[in-house]
Design a protein around this motif. Structure first.
Motif, PDB file in Angstrom:
ATOM      1  N   LYS A   1       0.813  -1.223   0.000  1.00  0.00           N
ATOM      2  CA  LYS A   1       0.000   0.000   0.000  1.00  0.00           C
ATOM      3  C   LYS A   1       0.846   1.273   0.000  1.00  0.00           C
ATOM      4  CE  LYS A   1      -4.313  -1.605   0.551  1.00  0.00           C
ATOM      5  NZ  LYS A   1      -5.366  -1.397  -0.440  1.00  0.00           N
ATOM      6  N   LEU A   2       1.951   1.262   0.763  1.00  0.00           N
ATOM      7  CA  LEU A   2       2.660   2.520   1.010  1.00  0.00           C
ATOM      8  C   LEU A   2       4.055   2.603   0.402  1.00  0.00           C
ATOM      9  CD1 LEU A   2       1.783   2.806   4.804  1.00  0.00           C
ATOM     10  CD2 LEU A   2       0.828   4.250   3.013  1.00  0.00           C
ATOM     11  N   SER A   3       4.564   1.471  -0.117  1.00  0.00           N
ATOM     12  CA  SER A   3       5.962   1.407  -0.578  1.00  0.00           C
ATOM     13  C   SER A   3       6.922   1.881   0.522  1.00  0.00           C
ATOM     14  CB  SER A   3       6.177   2.261  -1.829  1.00  0.00           C
ATOM     15  OG  SER A   3       5.284   1.875  -2.836  1.00  0.00           O
ATOM     16  N   ILE A   4       7.027   1.084   1.561  1.00  0.00           N
ATOM     17  CA  ILE A   4       7.900   1.450   2.682  1.00  0.00           C
ATOM     18  C   ILE A   4       9.365   1.478   2.213  1.00  0.00           C
ATOM     19  CG2 ILE A   4       6.361   0.628   4.505  1.00  0.00           C
ATOM     20  CD1 ILE A   4       7.937  -1.980   4.609  1.00  0.00           C
ATOM     21  N   THR A   5      10.174   2.270   2.931  1.00  0.00           N
ATOM     22  CA  THR A   5      11.594   2.388   2.534  1.00  0.00           C
ATOM     23  C   THR A   5      12.509   1.635   3.483  1.00  0.00           C
ATOM     24  OG1 THR A   5      11.876   4.394   3.843  1.00  0.00           O
ATOM     25  CG2 THR A   5      11.217   4.676   1.532  1.00  0.00           C
ATOM     26  N   GLY A   6      11.955   1.206   4.618  1.00  0.00           N
ATOM     27  CA  GLY A   6      12.796   0.495   5.565  1.00  0.00           C
ATOM     28  C   GLY A   6      11.972  -0.073   6.703  1.00  0.00           C
ATOM     29  N   ALA A   7      12.584  -0.999   7.441  1.00  0.00           N
ATOM     30  CA  ALA A   7      11.918  -1.584   8.601  1.00  0.00           C
ATOM     31  C   ALA A   7      12.741  -1.302   9.858  1.00  0.00           C
ATOM     32  CB  ALA A   7      11.760  -3.093   8.408  1.00  0.00           C
ATOM     33  N   VAL A   8      12.028  -1.196  10.970  1.00  0.00           N
ATOM     34  CA  VAL A   8      12.685  -1.080  12.278  1.00  0.00           C
ATOM     35  C   VAL A   8      12.188  -2.247  13.115  1.00  0.00           C
ATOM     36  CG1 VAL A   8      13.105   0.394  14.280  1.00  0.00           C
ATOM     37  CG2 VAL A   8      12.527   1.445  12.079  1.00  0.00           C
ATOM     38  N   LEU A   9      13.102  -3.046  13.627  1.00  0.00           N
ATOM     39  CA  LEU A   9      12.715  -4.194  14.454  1.00  0.00           C
ATOM     40  C   LEU A   9      12.828  -3.816  15.922  1.00  0.00           C
ATOM     41  CD1 LEU A   9      14.641  -7.060  12.642  1.00  0.00           C
ATOM     42  CD2 LEU A   9      12.277  -6.407  12.339  1.00  0.00           C
ATOM     43  N   THR A  10      11.704  -3.929  16.645  1.00  0.00           N
ATOM     44  CA  THR A  10      11.752  -3.623  18.076  1.00  0.00           C
ATOM     45  C   THR A  10      11.762  -4.922  18.879  1.00  0.00           C
ATOM     46  OG1 THR A  10       9.340  -3.561  18.272  1.00  0.00           O
ATOM     47  CG2 THR A  10      10.434  -1.494  17.715  1.00  0.00           C
ATOM     48  N   LYS A  11      12.080  -4.806  20.133  1.00  0.00           N
ATOM     49  CA  LYS A  11      12.060  -5.920  21.096  1.00  0.00           C
ATOM     50  C   LYS A  11      12.988  -7.065  20.695  1.00  0.00           C
ATOM     51  CE  LYS A  11       7.321  -4.561  21.998  1.00  0.00           C
ATOM     52  NZ  LYS A  11       5.934  -4.862  21.973  1.00  0.00           N
ATOM     53  N   LEU A  12      14.101  -6.716  20.082  1.00  0.00           N
ATOM     54  CA  LEU A  12      15.072  -7.747  19.707  1.00  0.00           C
ATOM     55  C   LEU A  12      15.805  -8.293  20.923  1.00  0.00           C
ATOM     56  CD1 LEU A  12      16.978  -7.089  16.368  1.00  0.00           C
ATOM     57  CD2 LEU A  12      15.637  -9.055  17.020  1.00  0.00           C
ATOM     58  N   ASP A  13      15.556  -7.643  22.071  1.00  0.00           N
ATOM     59  CA  ASP A  13      16.167  -8.153  23.308  1.00  0.00           C
ATOM     60  C   ASP A  13      15.266  -9.208  23.949  1.00  0.00           C
ATOM     61  OD1 ASP A  13      14.315  -6.079  23.551  1.00  0.00           O
ATOM     62  OD2 ASP A  13      14.905  -5.678  25.617  1.00  0.00           O
TER      63      ASP A  13
END
Length: 296
Positions: free
Chosen positions: A239-251
């Motif tokens: 839908k939005l053509s995202i440019t990147g991802a952020v991964l949270t809670k990798l701890d």
């Protein structure tokens, strides 16, 4: 830590190969079977696993590994390189060529979008010496606005807010003007999330995109989500053509494999990883380092 069980499994299957004096099709297949199971159990998408195993096998069979003196080391290197390839070969930083640089934060409710916006603003200010403005465009959750304002105060980053009665599109439009007048060279827009993806949410995000012309659309995903992370990332990207991802809670102690699938499925880089509650617990994502960590 995410990937812990995957790490253990991969390391133990590679250790077996390391102990072999030579590599045969038989012990190679046995190791690949174990790696395949380890990846599937860690929640890596099955299509990703299939192509990963295929690539490792092709490279191992094609590089005279069979007759080499240290087949174990050769295989470790091939698996390592393939992991780096899967995660994205290089560090992907934010592109600051346009002034102001507009970053739109999107994602489902509960992924940690608001906090991540604050963390990125903090990083941008410290590392790149920019003057960020946070924009509170999630009007459906009054707590989100309060949370952003609290974050802004503790980080000493201004927050543009109009409360819950003004439409998000208008808030963003006014924030753009405000940023220009007050010399903010980075605008971070905190948008609404839902518990699941729906048309209303996507329409609103598309309208905001049309108004703000963002340079970056960062999808915030919770590394604990598992397989569903792939569906979420695909839908937002479509839908939005995202440019990147952020991964949270990798701890967290999850299997983390969904995170390994994101780049392969969307062809979008992982830009940042969140590694804890603290406001400086956010790092650029280094694929090589992550592969090193997974393979111990």
């Amino acid at each position: 830590m995410a990937f812990e069980s995957l790490s253990e499994r991969l390391q133990s299957s590679i250790k077996k190969i390391r102990g072999q004096s030579s590599l045969t099709e038989e012990n190679m297949d046995e190791m690949l079977r174990e790696i395949r199971l380890a990846l599937l159990e860690a929640d890596v998408n099955f299509k990703v696993v299939k192509s990963f195993i295929q690539n490792v096998k092709e490279k191992a069979l094609g590089q005279d590994v069979m007759g080499s003196l240290t087949p174990g080391q050769m295989v470790v290197k091939i698996v390592h390189d393939e992991l780096v390839e899967l995660l994205g070969t290089e560090v992907s930083e934010i592109n600051f060529t346009k002034k102001p640089t507009v970053i739109m934060m999107v994602g489902l409710q509960g992924a940690g979008k608001t906090t991540t916006g604050g963390k990125i603003a903090n990083l941008i200010r410290k590392k790149y010496k920019k003057s960020p403005l946070l924009v509170a465009a999630d009007i459906y959750r009054p707590a989100a606005i309060d949370q952003l304002e609290t974050l802004g105060r503790s980080l000493d980053v201004p927050v543009f807010s109009k409360g819950t009665e003004v439409k998000p599109e208008q808030i963003v439009s006014e924030a753009m003007e405000y940023a220009k007048e007050n010399n903010h060279d980075v605008i971070l827009i905190d948008t609404a999330g839902r518990l699941h993806i729906d048309e209303l949410l996507m329409d609103e995000l598309l309208h905001i995109k049309e108004i703000a012309h963002p340079d970056e659309i960062l999808l915030v995903v919770d590394a604990l989500t598992g397989q569903d992370i792939v569906n979420v990332a695909s839908s937002f990207n479509e839908k939005l053509s995202i440019t990147g991802a952020v991964l949270t809670k990798l701890d967290g102690d999850a299997r983390g494999g969904g995170a390994l699938s994101i780049r392969h499925i969307t062809q979008v880089p992982i830009k940042f990883i969140g590694t804890g509650e603290k406001l400086d617990a956010l790092d650029l994502f280094y694929p090589e380092r992550m592969a090193d960590r997974i393979l111990g």
